[in-house]
Design a protein around this motif. Structure first.
Motif, mmCIF file in Angstrom:
data_model
loop_
_atom_site.group_PDB
_atom_site.id
_atom_site.type_symbol
_atom_site.label_atom_id
_atom_site.label_comp_id
_atom_site.label_asym_id
_atom_site.label_seq_id
_atom_site.Cartn_x
_atom_site.Cartn_y
_atom_site.Cartn_z
ATOM 1 N N THR A 190 156.264 56.207 71.946
ATOM 2 C CA THR A 190 157.495 56.880 72.364
ATOM 3 C C THR A 190 158.705 56.425 71.561
ATOM 4 O OG1 THR A 190 156.618 57.068 74.618
ATOM 5 C CG2 THR A 190 158.986 57.400 74.320
ATOM 6 N N VAL A 191 158.892 55.101 71.462
ATOM 7 C CA VAL A 191 160.102 54.579 70.842
ATOM 8 C C VAL A 191 160.030 54.645 69.319
ATOM 9 C CG1 VAL A 191 161.573 52.557 70.603
ATOM 10 C CG2 VAL A 191 160.534 53.086 72.810
ATOM 11 N N VAL A 192 158.907 54.209 68.761
ATOM 12 C CA VAL A 192 158.795 54.145 67.294
ATOM 13 C C VAL A 192 158.968 55.515 66.642
ATOM 14 C CG1 VAL A 192 157.240 53.612 65.388
ATOM 15 C CG2 VAL A 192 157.415 52.043 67.326
ATOM 16 N N PRO A 193 158.330 56.604 67.135
ATOM 17 C CA PRO A 193 158.582 57.911 66.500
ATOM 18 C C PRO A 193 160.042 58.345 66.567
ATOM 19 C CG PRO A 193 156.601 57.999 67.848
ATOM 20 C CD PRO A 193 157.262 56.688 68.152
ATOM 21 N N LEU A 194 160.709 58.054 67.682
ATOM 22 C CA LEU A 194 162.108 58.434 67.797
ATOM 23 C C LEU A 194 163.008 57.575 66.909
ATOM 24 C CD1 LEU A 194 162.402 59.026 71.646
ATOM 25 C CD2 LEU A 194 162.225 60.735 69.846
ATOM 26 N N ALA A 195 162.579 56.334 66.674
ATOM 27 C CA ALA A 195 163.370 55.424 65.845
ATOM 28 C C ALA A 195 163.004 55.515 64.373
ATOM 29 C CB ALA A 195 163.180 53.990 66.331
ATOM 30 N N ALA A 196 162.098 56.432 64.009
ATOM 31 C CA ALA A 196 161.657 56.539 62.614
ATOM 32 C C ALA A 196 162.802 56.704 61.634
ATOM 33 C CB ALA A 196 160.646 57.683 62.477
ATOM 34 N N PRO A 197 163.807 57.548 61.920
ATOM 35 C CA PRO A 197 164.929 57.649 60.964
ATOM 36 C C PRO A 197 165.604 56.307 60.727
ATOM 37 C CG PRO A 197 165.010 59.433 62.554
ATOM 38 C CD PRO A 197 163.949 58.499 63.041
ATOM 39 N N GLY A 198 165.823 55.542 61.797
ATOM 40 C CA GLY A 198 166.440 54.226 61.635
ATOM 41 C C GLY A 198 165.558 53.258 60.894
ATOM 42 N N VAL A 199 164.245 53.314 61.146
ATOM 43 C CA VAL A 199 163.316 52.400 60.492
ATOM 44 C C VAL A 199 163.297 52.640 58.984
ATOM 45 C CG1 VAL A 199 160.882 51.773 60.256
ATOM 46 C CG2 VAL A 199 161.874 52.095 62.531
ATOM 47 N N PHE A 200 163.228 53.893 58.581
ATOM 48 C CA PHE A 200 163.148 54.182 57.152
ATOM 49 C C PHE A 200 164.495 53.982 56.458
ATOM 50 C CE2 PHE A 200 159.453 56.625 58.714
ATOM 51 C CZ PHE A 200 158.478 56.004 57.952
ATOM 52 N N THR A 201 165.580 54.258 57.160
ATOM 53 C CA THR A 201 166.886 53.946 56.594
ATOM 54 C C THR A 201 167.035 52.448 56.375
ATOM 55 O OG1 THR A 201 167.868 55.854 57.699
ATOM 56 C CG2 THR A 201 169.364 54.134 56.948
ATOM 57 N N THR A 202 166.594 51.672 57.359
ATOM 58 C CA THR A 202 166.648 50.219 57.236
ATOM 59 C C THR A 202 165.756 49.733 56.095
ATOM 60 O OG1 THR A 202 167.055 50.021 59.617
ATOM 61 C CG2 THR A 202 166.271 48.056 58.469
ATOM 62 N N ALA A 203 164.595 50.353 55.938
ATOM 63 C CA ALA A 203 163.694 49.963 54.852
ATOM 64 C C ALA A 203 164.342 50.207 53.494
ATOM 65 C CB ALA A 203 162.377 50.742 54.959
ATOM 66 N N ILE A 204 165.057 51.312 53.344
ATOM 67 C CA ILE A 204 165.748 51.590 52.086
ATOM 68 C C ILE A 204 166.784 50.522 51.794
ATOM 69 C CG2 ILE A 204 167.334 53.190 50.941
ATOM 70 C CD1 ILE A 204 165.921 55.461 52.339
ATOM 71 N N ILE A 205 167.600 50.201 52.809
ATOM 72 C CA ILE A 205 168.650 49.201 52.619
ATOM 73 C C ILE A 205 168.044 47.850 52.254
ATOM 74 C CG2 ILE A 205 170.520 47.954 53.753
ATOM 75 C CD1 ILE A 205 170.967 50.451 55.477
ATOM 76 N N ALA A 206 166.995 47.454 52.996
ATOM 77 C CA ALA A 206 166.363 46.156 52.748
ATOM 78 C C ALA A 206 165.750 46.103 51.347
ATOM 79 C CB ALA A 206 165.293 45.888 53.810
ATOM 80 N N PHE A 207 165.116 47.190 50.926
ATOM 81 C CA PHE A 207 164.501 47.215 49.597
ATOM 82 C C PHE A 207 165.563 47.103 48.511
ATOM 83 C CE2 PHE A 207 162.841 49.321 45.818
ATOM 84 C CZ PHE A 207 161.607 48.707 45.674
ATOM 85 N N PHE A 208 166.681 47.810 48.677
ATOM 86 C CA PHE A 208 167.752 47.739 47.685
ATOM 87 C C PHE A 208 168.312 46.327 47.579
ATOM 88 C CE2 PHE A 208 169.131 52.477 47.857
ATOM 89 C CZ PHE A 208 167.945 52.806 47.235
ATOM 90 N N ILE A 209 168.486 45.669 48.724
ATOM 91 C CA ILE A 209 169.034 44.313 48.713
ATOM 92 C C ILE A 209 168.098 43.370 47.959
ATOM 93 C CG2 ILE A 209 169.610 42.330 50.166
ATOM 94 C CD1 ILE A 209 170.590 44.303 52.273
#
Length: 282
Positions: A190-209
């Motif tokens: 329930t939570v993870v699919p709804l939070a997918a946009p935040g998870v992938f946005t966070t992954a982009i930021i973390a990878f760039f850093i």
């Protein structure tokens, strides 16, 4: 629905073009420099007077002066950044969920500590970390960079994901548990699919850093075993002591940009998909 007048549209178009030119001109300048010959680097013109692939051959072709150094460091950057990003996102997801959903003593202190770590100057801890890593055998290793990278990526990941989890209705998890799901199943389905946009946005930021770090990369490595690309660029040399490696460095900078573009394209599609699938009907 209000519509903009033609003067307003022209104004926004002008602002957009100005921002694009301001943002992309340095990249375009580096791209043009990567196609210049050594003699054309000081011509004073933006476009090359004589086009050449010599700089790309220097870093990619077998026998190129910087080929081994660049490709090895590129492999190191990709591997270390991906591992650090995955670990940071997984840990931040669990931590942010607990912060957003649970009420326990010290919750605010965790966020404050994460914020303090993220703004702490990296230069001030490089020397102690260098001595510690030399003592315990982590100097010039992938693990010796992954751990410091977590100190850069984990705090911002926790803050970003905690904000996303707070926006997800608590009633959805409760409904899933009423239907027989365990707390972990409710979280995963329930939570993870709804939070997918935040998870992938966070992954982009973390990878760039992690990808763009220079201080740790130059301070905690001494050989090609773990040296990432930003640090390796400082070791580029020309064919002789009188030759400037600006062209090869520019070519390397363009090649290094390609994985970033690929990652952004991949994650943008997942973010749009997550936004669509995670919509909740009121």
């Amino acid at each position: 629905m209000s519509t903009m007048s033609w003067p307003q549209r022209l104004g926004w178009i002008a602002i957009t073009v100005a921002v694009l030119v301001w943002s992309l001109f340095p990249v375009f300048s580096i791209l043009m420099t990567s196609f210049k010959t050594p003699g054309g680097l000081f011509s004073g013109t933006l476009l090359p007077e004589e086009w050449t692939w010599e700089n790309y051959g220097e870093i990619l072709a077998p026998g190129g002066g910087a080929q081994t150094l660049f490709l090895t460091s590129l492999r190191n950057s990709i591997g270390i950044s991906l591992i650090a990003t995955v670990i940071a996102v997984v840990l931040a997801t669990l931590c942010a969920y607990a912060i957003a959903r649970l009420d326990f003593p010290g919750k605010r202190m965790i966020l404050v500590t994460a914020l303090a770590v993220s703004v702490f100057p990296v230069v001030s801890i490089v020397t102690p970390l260098f001595n510690l890593w030399r003592t315990i055998g982590l100097y010039d290793t992938w693990l010796g960079l992954i751990i410091p990278y977590l100190s850069l990526t984990l705090p911002i990941s926790i803050w970003t994901l905690a904000a996303f989890f707070r926006q997800i209705p608590w009633e959805l998890e409760q409904a899933a548990q009423v239907d027989g799901a365990t707390p972990f199943e409710a979280f995963r389905k329930t939570v993870v699919p709804l939070a997918a946009p935040g998870v992938f946005t966070t992954a982009i930021i973390a990878f760039f850093i992690a990808w763009n770090d220079f201080v740790y990369g130059i301070s905690l490595t001494s050989t090609d075993a773990a040296r990432p690309v930003p640090a390796a660029l400082s070791f580029f040399t020309g064919a002789s002591q009188f030759e400037d490696p600006t062209g090869a460095i520019s070519a390397a900078a363009i090649v290094v940009t390609v994985p970033i573009v690929v990652v952004v394209v991949i994650f943008q599609r997942r973010i749009v998909s997550g936004l669509t699938q995670g919509a909740v009907k009121g």
